[in-house]
Structure formats: C-alpha cells, structure tokens
Scaffold this motif. Structure first.
Motif, PDB file in Angstrom:
ATOM      1  N   GLU A   1       9.728  20.435  -4.136  1.00  0.00           N
ATOM      2  CA  GLU A   1       8.960  21.628  -3.741  1.00  0.00           C
ATOM      3  C   GLU A   1       7.601  21.220  -3.163  1.00  0.00           C
ATOM      4  O   GLU A   1       7.175  21.701  -2.118  1.00  0.00           O
ATOM      5  CB  GLU A   1       8.734  22.560  -4.943  1.00  0.00           C
ATOM      6  CG  GLU A   1      10.016  23.260  -5.439  1.00  0.00           C
ATOM      7  CD  GLU A   1      10.899  22.242  -6.184  1.00  0.00           C
ATOM      8  OE1 GLU A   1      12.100  22.155  -5.884  1.00  0.00           O
ATOM      9  OE2 GLU A   1      10.319  21.463  -6.998  1.00  0.00           O
ATOM     10  N   VAL A   2       6.933  20.280  -3.830  1.00  0.00           N
ATOM     11  CA  VAL A   2       5.568  19.910  -3.429  1.00  0.00           C
ATOM     12  C   VAL A   2       5.574  18.803  -2.374  1.00  0.00           C
ATOM     13  O   VAL A   2       4.806  18.818  -1.416  1.00  0.00           O
ATOM     14  CB  VAL A   2       4.747  19.462  -4.653  1.00  0.00           C
ATOM     15  CG1 VAL A   2       3.351  19.020  -4.231  1.00  0.00           C
ATOM     16  CG2 VAL A   2       4.682  20.572  -5.695  1.00  0.00           C
ATOM     17  N   VAL A   3       6.458  17.839  -2.559  1.00  0.00           N
ATOM     18  CA  VAL A   3       6.499  16.683  -1.648  1.00  0.00           C
ATOM     19  C   VAL A   3       7.927  16.486  -1.147  1.00  0.00           C
ATOM     20  O   VAL A   3       8.875  16.533  -1.936  1.00  0.00           O
ATOM     21  CB  VAL A   3       6.027  15.397  -2.363  1.00  0.00           C
ATOM     22  CG1 VAL A   3       6.248  14.180  -1.481  1.00  0.00           C
ATOM     23  CG2 VAL A   3       4.566  15.517  -2.769  1.00  0.00           C
TER      24      VAL A   3
ATOM     25  N   PHE B   1       3.441  10.290  -7.082  1.00  0.00           N
ATOM     26  CA  PHE B   1       4.503  10.703  -8.026  1.00  0.00           C
ATOM     27  C   PHE B   1       3.948  10.806  -9.445  1.00  0.00           C
ATOM     28  O   PHE B   1       4.103  11.836 -10.115  1.00  0.00           O
ATOM     29  CB  PHE B   1       5.654   9.686  -7.978  1.00  0.00           C
ATOM     30  CG  PHE B   1       6.534   9.648  -9.196  1.00  0.00           C
ATOM     31  CD1 PHE B   1       6.790   8.448  -9.854  1.00  0.00           C
ATOM     32  CD2 PHE B   1       7.101  10.812  -9.701  1.00  0.00           C
ATOM     33  CE1 PHE B   1       7.594   8.416 -10.988  1.00  0.00           C
ATOM     34  CE2 PHE B   1       7.908  10.782 -10.832  1.00  0.00           C
ATOM     35  CZ  PHE B   1       8.156   9.587 -11.479  1.00  0.00           C
ATOM     36  N   VAL B   2       3.244   9.783  -9.898  1.00  0.00           N
ATOM     37  CA  VAL B   2       2.798   9.727 -11.299  1.00  0.00           C
ATOM     38  C   VAL B   2       1.777  10.839 -11.584  1.00  0.00           C
ATOM     39  O   VAL B   2       1.832  11.508 -12.616  1.00  0.00           O
ATOM     40  CB  VAL B   2       2.209   8.338 -11.613  1.00  0.00           C
ATOM     41  CG1 VAL B   2       1.572   8.316 -13.015  1.00  0.00           C
ATOM     42  CG2 VAL B   2       3.292   7.271 -11.496  1.00  0.00           C
ATOM     43  N   ARG B   3       0.885  11.083 -10.632  1.00  0.00           N
ATOM     44  CA  ARG B   3      -0.101  12.144 -10.855  1.00  0.00           C
ATOM     45  C   ARG B   3       0.576  13.514 -10.838  1.00  0.00           C
ATOM     46  O   ARG B   3       0.256  14.385 -11.640  1.00  0.00           O
ATOM     47  CB  ARG B   3      -1.232  12.026  -9.841  1.00  0.00           C
ATOM     48  CG  ARG B   3      -2.092  10.787 -10.075  1.00  0.00           C
ATOM     49  CD  ARG B   3      -3.459  10.833  -9.441  1.00  0.00           C
ATOM     50  NE  ARG B   3      -4.313   9.878 -10.128  1.00  0.00           N
ATOM     51  CZ  ARG B   3      -4.591   8.652  -9.649  1.00  0.00           C
ATOM     52  NH1 ARG B   3      -4.086   8.249  -8.509  1.00  0.00           N
ATOM     53  NH2 ARG B   3      -5.371   7.843 -10.352  1.00  0.00           N
TER      54      ARG B   3
ATOM     55  N   ASN C   1       0.836  -1.214   0.000  1.00  0.00           N
ATOM     56  CA  ASN C   1       0.000   0.000   0.000  1.00  0.00           C
ATOM     57  C   ASN C   1       0.866   1.258   0.000  1.00  0.00           C
ATOM     58  O   ASN C   1       0.588   2.222  -0.707  1.00  0.00           O
ATOM     59  CB  ASN C   1      -0.888   0.017   1.247  1.00  0.00           C
ATOM     60  CG  ASN C   1      -2.031  -0.959   1.160  1.00  0.00           C
ATOM     61  OD1 ASN C   1      -2.475  -1.310   0.071  1.00  0.00           O
ATOM     62  ND2 ASN C   1      -2.495  -1.430   2.295  1.00  0.00           N
ATOM     63  N   GLU C   2       1.943   1.221   0.769  1.00  0.00           N
ATOM     64  CA  GLU C   2       2.789   2.410   0.899  1.00  0.00           C
ATOM     65  C   GLU C   2       3.482   2.722  -0.430  1.00  0.00           C
ATOM     66  O   GLU C   2       3.492   3.867  -0.884  1.00  0.00           O
ATOM     67  CB  GLU C   2       3.824   2.190   2.008  1.00  0.00           C
ATOM     68  CG  GLU C   2       3.235   2.102   3.417  1.00  0.00           C
ATOM     69  CD  GLU C   2       2.484   0.805   3.665  1.00  0.00           C
ATOM     70  OE1 GLU C   2       1.645   0.779   4.603  1.00  0.00           O
ATOM     71  OE2 GLU C   2       2.671  -0.174   2.904  1.00  0.00           O
ATOM     72  N   ALA C   3       4.019   1.662  -1.070  1.00  0.00           N
ATOM     73  CA  ALA C   3       4.692   1.876  -2.369  1.00  0.00           C
ATOM     74  C   ALA C   3       3.676   2.339  -3.409  1.00  0.00           C
ATOM     75  O   ALA C   3       3.926   3.284  -4.166  1.00  0.00           O
ATOM     76  CB  ALA C   3       5.362   0.586  -2.813  1.00  0.00           C
TER      77      ALA C   3
ATOM     78  N   GLY D   1      13.183   8.137  -4.722  1.00  0.00           N
ATOM     79  CA  GLY D   1      14.407   8.582  -5.406  1.00  0.00           C
ATOM     80  C   GLY D   1      14.114   9.042  -6.828  1.00  0.00           C
ATOM     81  O   GLY D   1      14.586  10.115  -7.264  1.00  0.00           O
ATOM     82  N   VAL D   2      13.320   8.284  -7.535  1.00  0.00           N
ATOM     83  CA  VAL D   2      12.977   8.655  -8.921  1.00  0.00           C
ATOM     84  C   VAL D   2      12.130   9.933  -8.914  1.00  0.00           C
ATOM     85  O   VAL D   2      12.365  10.855  -9.698  1.00  0.00           O
ATOM     86  CB  VAL D   2      12.200   7.507  -9.605  1.00  0.00           C
ATOM     87  CG1 VAL D   2      11.640   7.960 -10.953  1.00  0.00           C
ATOM     88  CG2 VAL D   2      13.085   6.274  -9.778  1.00  0.00           C
ATOM     89  N   ALA D   3      11.177  10.000  -7.992  1.00  0.00           N
ATOM     90  CA  ALA D   3      10.273  11.162  -7.941  1.00  0.00           C
ATOM     91  C   ALA D   3      11.048  12.442  -7.625  1.00  0.00           C
ATOM     92  O   ALA D   3      10.853  13.473  -8.281  1.00  0.00           O
ATOM     93  CB  ALA D   3       9.207  10.914  -6.883  1.00  0.00           C
TER      94      ALA D   3
END
Ligand code: SF4
Length: 764
Positions: free
Chosen positions: A569-571, A168-170, A159-161, A560-562
């Motif tokens: 800035e946002v997260v 990240f994707v959104r 769930n966490e991943a 790391g990818v995000a």
C-alpha cells in the motif's frame, strides 16, 4: 615445537613476491584461476565492480591492476567454484557444522538456494523464495512489538540495499539498527560530529599527494587497507614525512615492495612507508596527542616571546573554532608525568613528533581500530581534531582528518539511513516521501541489541550480511542467545557460524555477490553504489554469471520480505526491487546531497558527496569547529594491570590472511606465523615474567568481574616486538575474552583493544 613449524622469520617487506604467491594460491584455490584472473581486470575499474574489501579510495586515473593482495582474496573467495547446495545441508546437521572452524565453513563455497531450518531434523532444507518471504513475514508479524526485532547491517551492503532496508524496517515500526560500524568506527562518527559537524573524514585521496606530513595512528594498512601503502610510500619518496603511532611494529608501516614495480621486484627491493615510528602503549594515543599539543603551545609561547612568526593558525582558530581557551588551559595543566605514564612514550619522543607537526605546512592524520576500540575513543579523536585545529590542518589541500573505514560501504550505509539514532531531518524527509509517520524513538545499536537478546526482550534477528555471532564480544554467549530467538534470518553469500545458531524459525537467504551480474526484469544489467572513506560515491556492476540461478540481489530479497510483511500500500516493493535507478531517485529525494544521483554516479569514477567540514563549514550546534572538552583520564585497564602478576592488556586484531571474521588462510606472514591462529603475541621479557618459553601453550583468562568465566585455552606463546604489559591475538577467536558490557563511552564500541586478561599455564 620447532621454530620452523609455525613460527618463522616474517617477510622483510609488505607486498612483494609474498603477495604474488598468495594471490596465485587464492586464485588456484577458487577453482577458476583463469576466469578469476580476468575478473580482477575489472576490479575497482570505472566500468567494473567495487572491491568487496575495505573502503580505501580509487585514484582518478588508476592502473589496470587497481587492487591489492587482499582485494584478490576477497574476489577469489566470492568467485569460488565451490558450492553449498541443499545436498550439503542434507549431509551435515547444524549441530555437526557448529563444530567446524570459521575457515572450513566459508571454504565450502557459495550458498545456492534459500534454506529453512527444520528443528526436527536439525538440518537446513531448501525452500522457494516465496515460501521464505512468507515464512519470515509470518514470524515478524507474530511479534508483540516491532522493537522485539533487531535488523543488523554489514558494511558490504550497497547504498541501494541499505536504503531499501531502512525504509522497510522503519515502516515495520522500529529503529533497531545494530550495524557493523558500531563495532569499528562509531567513535569516529560520534567524535567528528561533535568536533566538525559531520561523522566523516575530510580528505580526498589526492590530498595524500600534497601533504608534508601524514600521522598514521592505530592502524595496520598493510593488511586492512593495502593500497594505502602505495600512498604512504609516495609521501616518503617525495621527501615528506610519515609518522606512525602504533603499539605494534607492523610490516606494512615500515617497508613495501610494490608488485607493480617490475625492476624492484626483480632485484627483491622495497621502499620505506614511514619516516618515524613511535610505539604508544594500548590506549595511550590520547596522551600522545595531548603531549604534542602541549609542545606546540609551548613553542607558540616562545615564538611570541621572541617575536618570531606564530606557530598557531590564529586566523583559523579565531574564525572557525570554539572552546580554544578552555582546552588550552587543560593541555597546559596536564603534567608530563601523567602524559609519559599513560602514553608509554617519553617526553623526548613526543616532542620530536610534535616538531614534525610544527615543521609541516599540510598535515593529514589517519586512524582506525587502534583508536576506536577503547573506552575513551571519543575523547581521543576529539583530541586528535583539536591538535589538528592548532595549525588549521583541516579544510584545505593536503590537510585533514581521515578515519580509514575497513568495510567497502560502511560509510555509505550510515549515509543512507542505517542509524538507530537517525537525524530528524532524515525521518522528516522519509515521512514526506512515504506519506506515513515513522518511529522516532532511538533504536538499538549492537551493544543494546546484544543486551536485548540476553535479557530476552529481543525475539527476532535479521542480518543483511555479516557474521554477527562471531564478530561480537562474548561471542559464545551471544550465539546461544541467537539460538533462543523466535526468528533468525541471514542474507549471505557464504556459510558462517551466524547461520548455525538458528532461532525457532530460521532462514538463510543466498544473495548475489559484488562480482556477479544482476539483471532487472527488462534484462538490463544493474549497478549498485558504494561510498568510500573519502566520501566518493561510485558505481559497481558485476561481470560474472551468478553462482546459482536461484540467487537474488540483496535489493530483491529485501523487497520480497518487505512486500510479504507489509504489503504494497505504502511502497511498491516490486518496482523498487526490480530497478536500482528507482531506489536512487528515492534516495535523491530524501537526501538532497545526492543531487541527480543517477546522472552523477554515471560520470567517470562517480562523484564526491560534499563534506561541508572539508570546506570549513561546520554543522555543529555552535556553527564552529569545537575543541575537545575532556581532560586526560586515567586508563582503568592499566590501573587494573599495575602490580598484578601475569596480567596484561590485550588487543584483538586480524591476521594477514583474514578480512573481518572471514578467514582466507591460516598464515600471517607479516608477523611470521604460519598455519596457526591460536597464538598470543607477547614481549620476550614478559614471557620470562610468566615463567614460560616461546612456543609454550598457555590459557588466557578474562579479568572482567561479572562472574562469567572467559577463557581461551591452549594458545601458543609467540615472542613479539610489543611494549611490555601489552599482548595481542586474533579475533574472532579472542572475542570470547571481550566482555559485552565494556564498550566505549558514547560510541558503545566494544573495547577490543584494551581487554584486561591473565595468562596461566595451560591446563589440558
Ligand atoms: S585496498 Fe581495500 S578496496 Fe583496495 S583492493 Fe585492497 S582490499 Fe580492496
């Protein structure tokens, strides 16, 4: 080929000594039999880790050995001593590895280091994590538009991943979430949302102990949810009924020898797991439920006429449902010839099954892929729900609807936002949480992602686990499309074919497994959470040292990818990447149903994620449970087959030594096949019909008329107890025959249980 080589007598019952021998073989094969046997003692335990296998529930007070043979295979497979190191990749080129079998690839062991593909050398080469994150970020940010990227999720993701991934994707700017559930229970989600207002089953594990009757439909629990056999056996032992509807006579659905029953094992005994067994033809289940509903309505008419107590639960129908009259009219108008022709069962058989339903107070219906991988799966599941509404078999003890999920957290992933058509409420809550607008247009599911890869509009593919290239229909065609992309990224524990179709830029990122310890920067052990088929959310904490010091958790890799792609800035990706408790707090803010998530999940066995429908609260547009709206349609695949020489309806399925596309071994002892996967199961009379003999080699040719030749060549004929006109074989090998263009109405699920094919003599 003698009978004795590959085709032998199948085992008499599921489980038993065969299971123990197989467990022993898997533990020995892992190279660490003793430590892995110790690891098993924490499998599915409240203070242990969740099985990376299927999504069957865990009993409140389970035994010390709360696992099945296939759970052991999953653990031994993950906790192997074998390693795929940079040296391995230096020795074997990608082109060479493409020729290896699925079994041989995964059998090489655990990935140990982030790898980047070098097109000049045709080899994967080791890189640092930061190099990988930066390289992926550069390629993603080089896309003309975020919708050129497809972000796939395997049901093994926690769930966490999954929640961090969708965040990240959104934020990256797309809703393209092709997801493994698109290929399995999507039809269940769509149909149940229409019928009861939520795309999940309504029963708890304990309900099986109270049911008078369990319908087990289009499902093979002996291989795919083995601990379910204990529940079915218990139902029969206490004198209740288990009625199976399955095209195939599956071993696990007839008898089960429980390895935990010592006396039974000593005397070589077993107990039945069913009381009634009916064999509809492939795709015939909607007609069966339509026929049973017809019998129940006619019984109601007679009861009313004779002044006997009602058969139907009129109070439930009146207070809780809509559409009853229109649906009844359709049922009454459906003639028995149509029902018998389509179901492949006789009126007498259907009447007998319906009588079981009438005689039972509390009824559960379970199902899996045999129901969900057809063109008409959504109306079929609506028909099942309508049938169950007749006697109010939902939202009360011992009764309800139970789609049994095949992947440990496939239901959880959808709950926390892996959804290409996410509800507005989730996006509203996410925007409130993040303080920025998010994409609202519908994204891609698997079928649409395949379309985008084939027409070239997709330029990047990112996989959070799984083996997309082998799991999808038209697998070779799709694999070639993967190789034409600008970027491919795979987060994985083991090597598979999906990694060997590299885009221009390609990374394989090795992650921690479910059995392994994940520590945060404060050195504290972290847990992840999963949601099973009964909507129970529980924690899972690894106990083994990681297979390599280089491994990172799925959460850290995504963070790391995000961070490299979007900045912080946002997260604050570092903070979330380092602390699953923080992610759970965020989930609880965005999805209030999780309540005080971190506190609740630390209770014994976690907590139940409330399912309003199991309390007769219907989040449908009408606010009521909704009867089906579709009439019994003609099954196009059977019309195609009718009167055609050597033409059949094929279903693909798993062998007993397999979990999704992971091949643990070459045997299928419940079906009497050993050391072989290129086989076709066919009725002895149909073998004569094609002028062949048991053991002959044949070619199976796809009949989908789009100019593309789909063929599986040199498959061995295996006589099997299967209805005439139906044949069966293993995926992923036979995914070659499943056209990517044919998928379920509304569900977009590949029609892997009803593929029209022709059998020809083998051309060497
Ligand atoms: S029944 Fe499913 S979840 Fe349970 S041990 Fe077996 S594979 Fe794992």
């Amino acid at each position: 080929m003698s009978e004795s080589d590959n085709i032998r007598e199948p085992s008499k019952a599921a489980g038993g000594w065969g299971a123990l021998k197989s467990v022993g073989r898997q533990l020995m094969g892992s190279g660490a039999p003793v430590s892995n046997a110790r690891t098993l003692l924490k499998l599915n335990q409240a203070d242990g880790f969740d099985c990376p296998g299927c999504a069957w529930g865990d009993p409140e007070h389970g035994s010390s050995f709360e696992f099945c043979e296939n759970g052991v295979k999953a653990v031994a497979w993950e906790a192997t001593r074998a390693r795929v190191t940079p040296e391995f990749f230096a020795k074997h080129s990608v082109s060479e590895l493409q020729g290896w079998t699925d079994y041989d690839l995964e059998h090489q062991g655990r990935l140990t280091q982030p790898m980047r593909y070098n097109p000049e050398t045709d080899h994967y080469e080791a890189v640092s994590w930061q190099e990988a994150f930066d390289g992926i970020a550069t390629a993603l940010n080089a896309l003309d538009h975020p919708n050129q990227a497809e972000f796939y999720t395997s049901g093994r993701a926690s769930n966490e991943a999954a929640f961090l991934y969708q965040t990240f994707v959104r934020l990256f700017g797309t809703n393209n979430f092709p997801d493994c559930s698109n290929m399995c229970h999507e039809a269940s989600g769509v149909a149940l949302t229409q019928a009861i207002g939520i795309g999940k089953g309504t029963v708890l594990l304990e309900d099986f102990e109270k049911a008078d009757l369990v319908f087990c439909v289009g499902q093979n629990p002996g291989t795919n949810h083995p601990r379910m056999l204990a529940s079915l056996r218990e139902v029969v032992e206490r004198g209740a009924q288990v009625c199976v509807l399955n095209t195939l006579k599956e071993k696990g659905l007839t008898r089960f020898a429980d390895p935990q029953e010592k006396l039974e094992m000593i005397r070589g005994g077993s107990e039945p797991t069913s009381t009634h067994y009916y064999r509809p033809r492939l795709g015939g289940d909607m007609a069966v439920f339509r026929g049973m509903s017809k019998v129940v309505l006619e019984a109601e008419d007679r009861a009313q006429a004779e002044g006997r107590p009602a058969i139907l639960d009129h109070a439930f129908i009146r207070q809780h449902t809509t559409g009853f009259d229109a649906w009844c009219a359709m049922v009454r108008a459906t003639d028995w010839d149509h029902i018998e022709d389509q179901s492949g069962l006789t009126r007498d058989e259907i009447t007998a099954a319906a009588q079981l339903y009438i005689d039972a107070e509390r009824v559960i219906t379970t199902w899996a892929m045999g129901i969900t991988q057809h063109l008409h799966s959504v109306p079929t599941i609506r028909e099942i729900a309508s049938f169950m509404f007749l006697r109010g078999n939902i939202g009360r003890e011992g009764a309800g609807l139970c789609p049994v999920r095949g992947h440990s957290n496939v239901q959880g992933d959808r709950t926390v936002g892996i959804n290409e058509k996410a509800p507005a409420a989730l996006l509203d809550a996410m925007e409130k949480e993040l303080g920025v607008p998010l994409p609202r247009e519908k994204g891609h599911n698997v079928a649409q992602a395949i379309g985008a890869m084939l027409d070239g509009s997709a330029r990047a593919f990112f996989a959070l686990g799984g083996n997309f290239a082998r799991a999808v229909p038209d697998s070779t065609l799709v694999a070639q499309a993967l190789g034409r992309l600008d970027l491919t990224v795979n987060i994985a524990t083991k090597l598979n074919h999906g990694h060997l179709m590299p885009g221009k830029v390609s990374y394989v990122l090795p992650c921690l497994g479910r059995t392994e310890i994940d520590r945060n920067s404060r050195g504290e052990r972290q847990m992840v959470t999963v949601e099973d088929s009964m909507s129970m959310v529980h924690g899972s904490g690894g106990i083994n040292l990681p297979a390599s010091k280089e491994l990172l958790s799925e959460v850290r890799i995504i963070a790391g990818v995000a961070k490299a792609t979007l900045g912080s800035e946002v997260v604050d990706w570092d903070a979330l990447g380092d602390d699953n408790d923080k992610i759970r707090d965020m989930i609880a803010r965005v999805l209030p149903a999780f309540g005080d998530f971190n506190k609740a999940v630390r209770q014994h066995r976690g907590f139940w994620l409330r399912n309003p429908a199991s309390e007769r609260e219907w989040n449908t547009p009408s606010g009521l449970a909704s009867f089906g709206e579709e009439d019994l349609r003609d099954l196009t695949e059977w019309q195609q087959v009718k009167g055609q020489q050597a033409t059949f309806v094929l279903q693909t399925f798993r062998s007993h030594d397999q979990y999704n596309t992971t091949i643990y071994g070459m045997d299928d002892r419940y079906r009497g096949v050993y050391g072989l996967r290129e086989v076709i199961f066919i009725n002895p009379a149909d073998i004569e019909g094609i002028d062949a003999e048991a053991g002959d080699l044949v070619d199976i040719i796809g009949c989908h008329d789009d100019g593309r030749l789909r063929a599986c060549r040199g498959f061995r004929v295996v006589p099997y107890d299967i209805p005439r006109g139906c044949i069966a074989g293993y995926y992923p090998e036979m995914n070659e025959l499943v056209p990517h263009q044919t998928y379920g109405d509304q569900s977009f699920t590949p029609t892997s249980k009803s593929v029209v094919v022709r059998i020809e003599r083998h051309q060497p």
